[in-house]
Scaffold this motif. Structure first.
Motif, PDB file in Angstrom:
ATOM      1  N   PHE A 108      34.928  26.239  10.380  1.00 54.08           N
ATOM      2  CA  PHE A 108      34.209  27.658  11.498  1.00 54.08           C
ATOM      3  C   PHE A 108      33.521  27.142  12.486  1.00 54.08           C
ATOM      4  N   PHE A 109      34.017  27.156  13.702  1.00 55.28           N
ATOM      5  CA  PHE A 109      32.862  26.548  14.675  1.00 55.28           C
ATOM      6  C   PHE A 109      32.248  27.659  15.232  1.00 55.28           C
ATOM      7  N   VAL A 110      31.396  28.104  14.903  1.00 58.31           N
ATOM      8  CA  VAL A 110      30.510  29.441  16.228  1.00 58.31           C
ATOM      9  C   VAL A 110      29.784  29.095  17.823  1.00 58.31           C
ATOM     10  N   ALA A 111      30.284  29.754  18.496  1.00 55.10           N
ATOM     11  CA  ALA A 111      29.927  29.338  20.132  1.00 55.10           C
ATOM     12  C   ALA A 111      27.693  29.898  20.236  1.00 55.10           C
ATOM     13  N   ASP A 112      27.286  28.426  20.645  1.00 55.62           N
ATOM     14  CA  ASP A 112      25.826  28.471  21.357  1.00 55.62           C
ATOM     15  C   ASP A 112      26.417  28.809  22.884  1.00 55.62           C
ATOM     16  N   LEU A 113      26.122  30.083  23.494  1.00 55.94           N
ATOM     17  CA  LEU A 113      26.607  29.947  24.900  1.00 55.94           C
ATOM     18  C   LEU A 113      25.540  29.375  25.698  1.00 55.94           C
ATOM     19  N   THR A 114      25.380  28.422  26.135  1.00 55.69           N
ATOM     20  CA  THR A 114      24.639  28.128  27.766  1.00 55.69           C
ATOM     21  C   THR A 114      24.704  28.225  28.871  1.00 55.69           C
ATOM     22  N   GLY A 115      25.814  28.969  29.864  1.00 55.32           N
ATOM     23  CA  GLY A 115      26.269  30.170  30.789  1.00 55.32           C
ATOM     24  C   GLY A 115      27.311  30.395  30.677  1.00 55.32           C
ATOM     25  N   ALA A 116      27.887  31.066  32.137  1.00 58.32           N
ATOM     26  CA  ALA A 116      29.021  31.718  32.330  1.00 58.32           C
ATOM     27  C   ALA A 116      28.940  31.609  33.490  1.00 58.32           C
ATOM     28  N   SER A 117      30.733  32.259  33.785  1.00 59.28           N
ATOM     29  CA  SER A 117      30.517  33.183  34.863  1.00 59.28           C
ATOM     30  C   SER A 117      31.906  33.619  35.093  1.00 59.28           C
ATOM     31  N   THR A 118      32.229  34.722  36.454  1.00 63.15           N
ATOM     32  CA  THR A 118      33.140  34.790  36.474  1.00 63.15           C
ATOM     33  C   THR A 118      33.442  35.108  37.964  1.00 63.15           C
ATOM     34  N   VAL A 119      34.852  35.365  37.768  1.00 64.02           N
ATOM     35  CA  VAL A 119      35.459  35.951  40.096  1.00 64.02           C
ATOM     36  C   VAL A 119      36.448  36.435  39.713  1.00 64.02           C
ATOM     37  N   GLU A 120      35.288  37.340  40.594  1.00 75.28           N
ATOM     38  CA  GLU A 120      36.277  38.305  40.839  1.00 75.28           C
ATOM     39  C   GLU A 120      37.052  38.665  42.477  1.00 75.28           C
ATOM     40  N   VAL A 121      37.447  39.276  42.689  1.00 69.59           N
ATOM     41  CA  VAL A 121      38.458  39.690  44.299  1.00 69.59           C
ATOM     42  C   VAL A 121      37.978  41.031  45.258  1.00 69.59           C
ATOM     43  N   ALA A 122      37.288  41.093  45.682  1.00 68.40           N
ATOM     44  CA  ALA A 122      36.994  41.576  46.455  1.00 68.40           C
ATOM     45  C   ALA A 122      37.944  42.296  47.944  1.00 68.40           C
ATOM     46  N   ASP A 123      37.741  43.767  48.389  1.00 70.86           N
ATOM     47  CA  ASP A 123      38.570  43.525  49.294  1.00 70.86           C
ATOM     48  C   ASP A 123      38.589  42.221  50.562  1.00 70.86           C
ATOM     49  N   ASP A 124      37.110  41.966  51.138  1.00 73.18           N
ATOM     50  CA  ASP A 124      36.858  40.395  52.094  1.00 73.18           C
ATOM     51  C   ASP A 124      36.643  39.203  51.139  1.00 73.18           C
ATOM     52  N   HIS A 125      35.794  39.169  50.208  1.00 67.81           N
ATOM     53  CA  HIS A 125      35.507  38.487  49.804  1.00 67.81           C
ATOM     54  C   HIS A 125      35.760  38.257  48.008  1.00 67.81           C
ATOM     55  N   LEU A 126      34.851  37.490  47.590  1.00 65.47           N
ATOM     56  CA  LEU A 126      34.753  36.517  46.547  1.00 65.47           C
ATOM     57  C   LEU A 126      34.134  37.278  45.890  1.00 65.47           C
ATOM     58  N   ASP A 127      33.357  38.046  44.616  1.00 61.19           N
ATOM     59  CA  ASP A 127      32.352  38.288  43.687  1.00 61.19           C
ATOM     60  C   ASP A 127      32.039  36.699  42.544  1.00 61.19           C
ATOM     61  N   ILE A 128      30.909  35.851  42.603  1.00 60.02           N
ATOM     62  CA  ILE A 128      31.097  34.992  41.403  1.00 60.02           C
ATOM     63  C   ILE A 128      29.658  35.479  40.846  1.00 60.02           C
ATOM     64  N   THR A 129      29.793  35.685  39.879  1.00 60.35           N
ATOM     65  CA  THR A 129      28.630  36.187  38.679  1.00 60.35           C
ATOM     66  C   THR A 129      29.043  34.783  38.063  1.00 60.35           C
ATOM     67  N   VAL A 130      27.135  34.532  38.255  1.00 54.93           N
ATOM     68  CA  VAL A 130      26.822  33.832  36.943  1.00 54.93           C
ATOM     69  C   VAL A 130      25.666  33.838  35.679  1.00 54.93           C
ATOM     70  N   TRP A 131      25.414  32.627  35.281  1.00 50.05           N
ATOM     71  CA  TRP A 131      24.445  33.517  34.221  1.00 50.05           C
ATOM     72  C   TRP A 131      24.108  32.109  33.415  1.00 50.05           C
ATOM     73  N   LYS A 132      22.525  31.891  33.005  1.00 48.43           N
ATOM     74  CA  LYS A 132      21.749  30.904  32.327  1.00 48.43           C
ATOM     75  C   LYS A 132      21.047  31.962  31.302  1.00 48.43           C
ATOM     76  N   PRO A 133      21.694  31.388  30.061  1.00 49.42           N
ATOM     77  CA  PRO A 133      20.284  32.121  29.286  1.00 49.42           C
ATOM     78  C   PRO A 133      18.797  32.209  29.789  1.00 49.42           C
ATOM     79  N   GLY A 134      18.432  33.738  29.593  1.00 46.35           N
ATOM     80  CA  GLY A 134      17.046  34.102  29.787  1.00 46.35           C
ATOM     81  C   GLY A 134      17.186  34.270  31.417  1.00 46.35           C
ATOM     82  N   ALA A 135      18.296  34.191  32.399  1.00 47.60           N
ATOM     83  CA  ALA A 135      18.175  33.950  33.797  1.00 47.60           C
ATOM     84  C   ALA A 135      18.806  35.579  33.954  1.00 47.60           C
ATOM     85  N   GLY A 136      19.393  35.974  33.540  1.00 47.41           N
ATOM     86  CA  GLY A 136      20.213  37.263  33.558  1.00 47.41           C
ATOM     87  C   GLY A 136      21.235  36.985  34.840  1.00 47.41           C
TER      88      GLY A 136
END
Length: 163
Positions: A128-156
């Motif tokens: 029964f594995f439970v995640a301890d998250l150490t990082g995350a990211s997303t990619v979203e396509v905007a009109d003429d660019h990409l927005d990449i959002t990154v997260w690390k614990p405590g850094a927002g």
């Protein structure tokens, strides 16, 4: 340990995009683990949010869970077939802890039954594995660019724009 609940407070936009993509695919994600020989393995999984935790549980006796028992590092990627990524894309990184508390297992099995009718209430969990998250990211396509959002614990969250 950064639980799902803590993650959603620190990285609300990444969490929201992950949940949106997770639900859009019927809860299907792709799980990256490390094989015994050190090479990567990609496996389908249907993670669940339960009691403020991201749970990586599933069919017993699978290689992906053998991998996690040996090496707890993982990458969880929202499943997509859209090469233009118009609905966004999310990845979560971390390690897992194998929770052995049978009362947690019973509550999880009951919630799964209540939500889906899938009955594993009398089953014993191998893992029964439970995640301890150490990082995350997303990619979203905007009109003429990409927005990449990154997260690390405590850094927002931090957005990187790619033109």
């Amino acid at each position: 340990m950064t639980t799902w609940s803590q993650f959603t407070q620190e990285a609300p936009s990444i969490a929201a995009l992950f949940l949106r993509r997770h639900q859009a695919t019927g809860n299907l994600c792709m799980l990256g683990t490390v094989r015994a020989d050190g090479s990567p393995r990609i496996s389908p999984i249907e993670p669940m949010i339960f009691d403020g935790m991201l749970v990586l549980a599933g069919m017993p006796d699978t290689r992906k869970f053998d991998d996690l028992a040996r090496d707890p590092r993982f990458c969880l990627h929202t499943a997509t077939v859209d090469t233009k990524v118009t609905d966004g894309d999310a990845k979560l990184f971390g390690t897992v802890t194998d929770i052995t508390d049978e009362s947690v297992h019973r509550r999880f099995a009951q919630k799964l039954f209540d939500d889906s009718g899938f009955d594993i209430r009398e089953e014993k969990f191998d893992h029964f594995f439970v995640a301890d998250l150490t990082g995350a990211s997303t990619v979203e396509v905007a009109d003429d660019h990409l927005d990449i959002t990154v997260w690390k614990p405590g850094a927002g969250e931090r957005v990187i724009r790619k033109d």
